[in-house]
Write an enzyme that holds these catalytic residues in place. Structure first.
Site, PDB file in Angstrom:
ATOM      1  N   LYS A  54       3.086  -1.345  -8.150  1.00  0.00           N
ATOM      2  CA  LYS A  54       4.408  -1.051  -8.676  1.00  0.00           C
ATOM      3  C   LYS A  54       5.522  -1.660  -7.854  1.00  0.00           C
ATOM      4  O   LYS A  54       6.530  -2.154  -8.367  1.00  0.00           O
ATOM      5  CB  LYS A  54       4.604   0.463  -8.747  1.00  0.00           C
ATOM      6  CG  LYS A  54       5.911   0.896  -9.346  1.00  0.00           C
ATOM      7  CD  LYS A  54       5.972   0.516 -10.804  1.00  0.00           C
ATOM      8  CE  LYS A  54       7.278   0.817 -11.485  1.00  0.00           C
ATOM      9  NZ  LYS A  54       7.389   0.216 -12.811  1.00  0.00           N
ATOM     10  N   ASN A  61       1.196  -0.181   5.920  1.00  0.00           N
ATOM     11  CA  ASN A  61       1.623  -0.901   4.717  1.00  0.00           C
ATOM     12  C   ASN A  61       2.383  -2.133   5.201  1.00  0.00           C
ATOM     13  O   ASN A  61       3.302  -2.012   6.004  1.00  0.00           O
ATOM     14  CB  ASN A  61       2.542  -0.040   3.855  1.00  0.00           C
ATOM     15  CG  ASN A  61       3.104  -0.836   2.672  1.00  0.00           C
ATOM     16  OD1 ASN A  61       2.535  -1.856   2.276  1.00  0.00           O
ATOM     17  ND2 ASN A  61       4.241  -0.398   2.148  1.00  0.00           N
ATOM     18  N   GLY A  62       1.974  -3.320   4.755  1.00  0.00           N
ATOM     19  CA  GLY A  62       2.658  -4.545   5.188  1.00  0.00           C
ATOM     20  C   GLY A  62       1.657  -5.614   5.578  1.00  0.00           C
ATOM     21  O   GLY A  62       0.465  -5.532   5.239  1.00  0.00           O
ATOM     22  N   CYS A 116       0.853  -1.193   0.000  1.00  0.00           N
ATOM     23  CA  CYS A 116       0.000   0.000   0.000  1.00  0.00           C
ATOM     24  C   CYS A 116       0.884   1.237   0.000  1.00  0.00           C
ATOM     25  O   CYS A 116       2.103   1.138  -0.053  1.00  0.00           O
ATOM     26  CB  CYS A 116      -0.870  -0.018   1.257  1.00  0.00           C
ATOM     27  SG  CYS A 116      -1.706  -1.597   1.497  1.00  0.00           S
ATOM     28  N   TRP A 140      -3.606  -1.947  -1.344  1.00  0.00           N
ATOM     29  CA  TRP A 140      -3.570  -3.165  -2.159  1.00  0.00           C
ATOM     30  C   TRP A 140      -3.931  -4.273  -1.179  1.00  0.00           C
ATOM     31  O   TRP A 140      -3.132  -4.656  -0.330  1.00  0.00           O
ATOM     32  CB  TRP A 140      -2.165  -3.403  -2.726  1.00  0.00           C
ATOM     33  CG  TRP A 140      -2.104  -4.498  -3.753  1.00  0.00           C
ATOM     34  CD1 TRP A 140      -2.316  -4.376  -5.102  1.00  0.00           C
ATOM     35  CD2 TRP A 140      -1.801  -5.883  -3.545  1.00  0.00           C
ATOM     36  NE1 TRP A 140      -2.169  -5.600  -5.718  1.00  0.00           N
ATOM     37  CE2 TRP A 140      -1.858  -6.544  -4.789  1.00  0.00           C
ATOM     38  CE3 TRP A 140      -1.490  -6.644  -2.408  1.00  0.00           C
ATOM     39  CZ2 TRP A 140      -1.620  -7.913  -4.947  1.00  0.00           C
ATOM     40  CZ3 TRP A 140      -1.262  -8.010  -2.556  1.00  0.00           C
ATOM     41  CH2 TRP A 140      -1.321  -8.626  -3.813  1.00  0.00           C
ATOM     42  N   HIS A 174       8.450 -29.008 -27.955  1.00  0.00           N
ATOM     43  CA  HIS A 174       8.320 -29.955 -26.841  1.00  0.00           C
ATOM     44  C   HIS A 174       7.025 -29.734 -26.068  1.00  0.00           C
ATOM     45  O   HIS A 174       6.904 -30.162 -24.921  1.00  0.00           O
ATOM     46  CB  HIS A 174       9.538 -29.833 -25.910  1.00  0.00           C
ATOM     47  CG  HIS A 174      10.837 -30.083 -26.608  1.00  0.00           C
ATOM     48  ND1 HIS A 174      11.252 -31.331 -27.017  1.00  0.00           N
ATOM     49  CD2 HIS A 174      11.782 -29.207 -27.045  1.00  0.00           C
ATOM     50  CE1 HIS A 174      12.409 -31.223 -27.634  1.00  0.00           C
ATOM     51  NE2 HIS A 174      12.757 -29.950 -27.674  1.00  0.00           N
ATOM     52  N   LYS A 193       4.598  -8.108 -20.545  1.00  0.00           N
ATOM     53  CA  LYS A 193       3.988  -6.789 -20.776  1.00  0.00           C
ATOM     54  C   LYS A 193       2.547  -6.944 -21.271  1.00  0.00           C
ATOM     55  O   LYS A 193       1.620  -6.305 -20.802  1.00  0.00           O
ATOM     56  CB  LYS A 193       4.806  -5.970 -21.787  1.00  0.00           C
ATOM     57  CG  LYS A 193       6.160  -5.518 -21.244  1.00  0.00           C
ATOM     58  CD  LYS A 193       6.112  -4.458 -20.211  1.00  0.00           C
ATOM     59  CE  LYS A 193       6.150  -4.945 -18.802  1.00  0.00           C
ATOM     60  NZ  LYS A 193       7.363  -5.157 -18.104  1.00  0.00           N
ATOM     61  N   GLU A 209       9.775 -11.106 -21.607  1.00  0.00           N
ATOM     62  CA  GLU A 209       9.388  -9.739 -21.235  1.00  0.00           C
ATOM     63  C   GLU A 209       8.213  -9.238 -22.068  1.00  0.00           C
ATOM     64  O   GLU A 209       7.269  -8.637 -21.557  1.00  0.00           O
ATOM     65  CB  GLU A 209      10.599  -8.802 -21.365  1.00  0.00           C
ATOM     66  CG  GLU A 209      10.360  -7.366 -20.974  1.00  0.00           C
ATOM     67  CD  GLU A 209       9.865  -7.139 -19.567  1.00  0.00           C
ATOM     68  OE1 GLU A 209       9.365  -6.046 -19.282  1.00  0.00           O
ATOM     69  OE2 GLU A 209       9.910  -8.093 -18.746  1.00  0.00           O
ATOM     70  N   GLU A 212       0.304  -8.296 -18.354  1.00  0.00           N
ATOM     71  CA  GLU A 212       0.012  -7.468 -17.173  1.00  0.00           C
ATOM     72  C   GLU A 212      -0.796  -6.223 -17.480  1.00  0.00           C
ATOM     73  O   GLU A 212      -1.476  -5.707 -16.598  1.00  0.00           O
ATOM     74  CB  GLU A 212       1.295  -7.130 -16.412  1.00  0.00           C
ATOM     75  CG  GLU A 212       2.296  -6.291 -17.108  1.00  0.00           C
ATOM     76  CD  GLU A 212       3.529  -6.049 -16.211  1.00  0.00           C
ATOM     77  OE1 GLU A 212       4.615  -5.936 -16.772  1.00  0.00           O
ATOM     78  OE2 GLU A 212       3.376  -5.988 -14.984  1.00  0.00           O
ATOM     79  N   ARG A 240       1.082   2.092  -5.994  1.00  0.00           N
ATOM     80  CA  ARG A 240       1.452   1.067  -5.019  1.00  0.00           C
ATOM     81  C   ARG A 240       0.264   0.198  -4.621  1.00  0.00           C
ATOM     82  O   ARG A 240       0.438  -0.822  -3.952  1.00  0.00           O
ATOM     83  CB  ARG A 240       2.029   1.712  -3.767  1.00  0.00           C
ATOM     84  CG  ARG A 240       3.226   2.628  -4.014  1.00  0.00           C
ATOM     85  CD  ARG A 240       3.655   3.286  -2.728  1.00  0.00           C
ATOM     86  NE  ARG A 240       4.115   2.275  -1.809  1.00  0.00           N
ATOM     87  CZ  ARG A 240       5.380   1.850  -1.747  1.00  0.00           C
ATOM     88  NH1 ARG A 240       6.269   2.360  -2.578  1.00  0.00           N
ATOM     89  NH2 ARG A 240       5.730   0.905  -0.908  1.00  0.00           N
TER      90      ARG A 240
END
Ligand code: AGP
Length: 609
Positions: free
Chosen positions: A604, A100-101, A2, A74, A505, A486, A482, A489, A27
């Site tokens: 983030k 936050n945590g 958060c 979050w 395979h 992108k 990557e 997400e 965040r």
């Protein structure tokens, strides 16, 4: 992960908290709230949703006051809702906390407090903190917080206010970041630097086990045991303009277009074109010690992990020592084998990712040398590692990492060149052409960005697909990973990155007209092998888009669409092959109306496990 913020000073606190929360919103953005103290009353405003919803809520009646705290969430414990939004209160509504945590022993503490007749109103772990501080409160808020934190297990950065001991904000930190901003007669606390930029450049980073007490006279610092602490002030070098959109529709697009300058800034002052020399003494590891390094282990998460895979090719080809690349969330619990001749590189743009920080702390105990590659100055990982190599990408606001990936590759390329020179595996004759190639990368990136419109048009044709396969070989396999990350997400389209040779395979079973394949195929030593993988796809009527060198005419008959890029030496192709994939994902997501800068369920900086 958060975002917390606090302000005490002369100014009207609500606009400062709201503007601060907007800069912290990346965040976590599923609910938000503020608490403002006025006339010995705490005014609480909380909403489910974004800061824009909080602004709407405040439109009708914003409380007055000159100090308060705020939070953007979050959710970890308790679904996103108004009642689970922070700040959280004690039984008497005279004490509030933002956090936050994660409180790992919150259920045990809650059971105990319920027995002691405390009344709980939410499903959150955080509410336990408010009741714990209430339980320990005698006369001083910081003493109550001190006692409360002794009982808490887990990770937390908290800010508390109490009407019983008004006129102060008490902050406590162990794990997630907390920064104190020192203004002219006004004081701030925040989860990161961005909200502080418009107000002050003078900051103090809290370390684990520290408390800050902010009041109108200033800031004082204590340990969790109450011992007064003398803290060093740092100066922020970032400017407030750096976190503006500058006319771009999204921060992500602005940050994609900043990459040529970001690579220039990360190379600046670290290379000499004349001698081909790289200067990286700043990493603080003596050359003598670097010559003894027998192995490198790279630890990271997400996009930084992909930069680590690219660095593996850089270091193995220029330094000729083995490189393992590990997911931090796995490695921290591994019974790993390390010794003093191992260099452990922890890559993290935010420098606050909990898994990477914990892995770093774990490997430090093994005696291995540790080097952080970070974008945020003085972030936790940068402070804990033996040495740090900074990238100069500036603040990255878009949740999807773009410019920091290029900056990481630039810094890691320099590190590989430097290690090669220090250890004698790379002489001037080989260094100079590599350095010249690296120097030309920003210009070639601009060439690609100049054709963004054609990539935008191409993206338009793929808005309705639900699956994508990305293939690359050797140093471009991480680029395929990557590119797929992108797209996943920010557009929520399922995408998988795979080594080209691995496709037959298994993943080749997915190939049909509904599963296009994006191949990364610059002309390098695995080009021919990549062509045969592509014909395996064409044989099964698969649709192929190819990122290839503009002068590669041969490939045009073998694929459906080509995204041409300028050519460069084989070692630095990832700088150029990544950009079109970032743009492709961006335009698909933007055209599908996705919230590109704040994709669902993401944040983030992942400061919880
Ligand atoms: C990438 O776009 C994501 N934001 C995420 O995977 C990110 O790379 C990861 O969380 C690592 O973050 P860090 O570099 O700040 O440690």
């Amino acid at each position: 992960m958060c975002g917390i913020i606090g302000y005490i000073g002369q100014k009207d606190v609500v606009p400062i908290l709201v503007e601060g929360l907007k800069k912290l919103e990346y965040r976590g953005y599923d609910s938000a709230g503020i608490a403002v103290v006025d006339e010995n009353q705490i005014h609480l405003r909380r909403v489910k949703g974004k800061i824009s919803d909080l602004v709407k809520n405040l439109k009708s009646s914003a409380p007055d006051g000159s100090f308060g705290v705020g939070h953007t969430r979050w959710a970890t414990h308790g679904r996103p809702s108004e009642e689970n939004a922070h700040p959280h209160r004690d039984c008497t509504d005279s004490l509030v906390v933002v956090h936050n945590g994660i409180i790992e022993n919150y259920l045990a503490l809650k059971k105990k407090l319920l027995k002691e007749k405390h009344t709980f109103r939410t499903e959150t772990d955080t509410e336990v903190i408010a009741h714990l501080v209430e339980k320990h409160f005698q006369s001083s808020l910081e003493e109550a917080v001190q006692k409360a934190v002794q009982e808490i297990e887990g990770a937390f950065a908290i800010a508390a206010i109490s009407l019983q001991d008004p006129g102060k904000i008490v902050v406590a930190k162990t794990g997630p970041p907390a920064v104190v901003g020192l203004g002219e007669g006004e004081y701030f606390v925040s989860s990161d630097l961005n909200p502080l930029l418009p107000h002050t450049q003078k900051i103090v980073f809290l370390e684990d086990g520290e408390i800050a007490v902010l009041d109108s006279q200033g800031a004082k610092f204590l340990s969790f045991q109450g011992k007064p602490l003398k803290k060093k002030e740092d100066l922020i070098t970032w400017s407030p303009l750096m976190i503006e959109k500058r006319g771009f529709k999204h921060f992500m697009l602005k940050e994609i277009f900043e990459q040529p300058q970001v690579v220039r800034d990360t190379l600046k002052g670290r290379i000499s074109l004349d001698s081909g020399k790289v200067f990286l003494e700043e990493i603080g590891i003596p050359a003598q010690a670097l010559t003894k390094i027998a192995k490198v282990v790279v630890i990271a998460c997400g996009t930084s992990y992909h930069a680590g895979l690219v660095a593996k090719s850089f270091i193995e080809s220029l330094v000729r020592i083995p490189v393992d690349v590990e997911f931090a969330s796995e490695y921290r619990y591994r019974d790993f084998i390390l010794d003093k001749n191992t260099l452990v590189i922890v890559i993290s743009q935010s420098g606050e990712t909990a898994d990477s920080l914990a892995a770093l702390r774990a490997v430090k105990k093994s005696g291995a040398r540790t080097l952080a590659v970070c974008n945020v100055v003085k972030s936790s990982i940068a402070r804990v590692a033996d040495g740090v190599l900074y990238t100069y990408a500036g603040p990255e606001i878009g949740v999807a990492a773009t410019k920091t990936f290029s900056a990481q590759m630039a810094a890691l390329a320099l590190l590989a060149l430097y290690l090669g020179q220090v250890r004698g595996t790379l002489d001037e004759k080989r260094s100079i052409p590599l350095i010249e190639d690296l120097q030309r990368i920003p210009h070639r990136m601009e060439d690609i960005l100049n054709q963004a419109q054609s990539i935008e048009k191409l993206a338009q044709e793929f808005l309705s697909f639900s699956h994508f396969l990305y293939l690359g070989r050797d140093i471009n396999f991480p680029v395929a990973l990557e590119g797929a990350l992108k797209l996943k997400e920010i557009s929520y389209i399922h995408a998988e990155g795979y080594p080209g040779g691995e496709m037959k395979h298994g993943p080749i079973a997915l190939i049909d007209e509904k599963m296009p394949t994006m191949v990364v195929v610059p002309k390098d030593h695995v080009y021919e092998k990549m062509l045969s993988n592509m014909s395996e796809i064409k044989t099964r009527v698969g649709y192929i888009l190819a990122v290839a060198f503009e002068e590669d005419k041969e490939i045009r008959d073998k694929v459906d669409r080509v995204i041409p890029i300028p050519s460069t030496g084989p070692l630095f192709t990832p700088f150029l092959t990544t950009l079109p994939l970032q743009l492709f994902a961006y335009y698909i997501a933007a055209k599908r109306g996705a919230d590109v800068d704040q994709p669902r369920n993401l944040a983030k900086s992942v400061t919880v496990e």
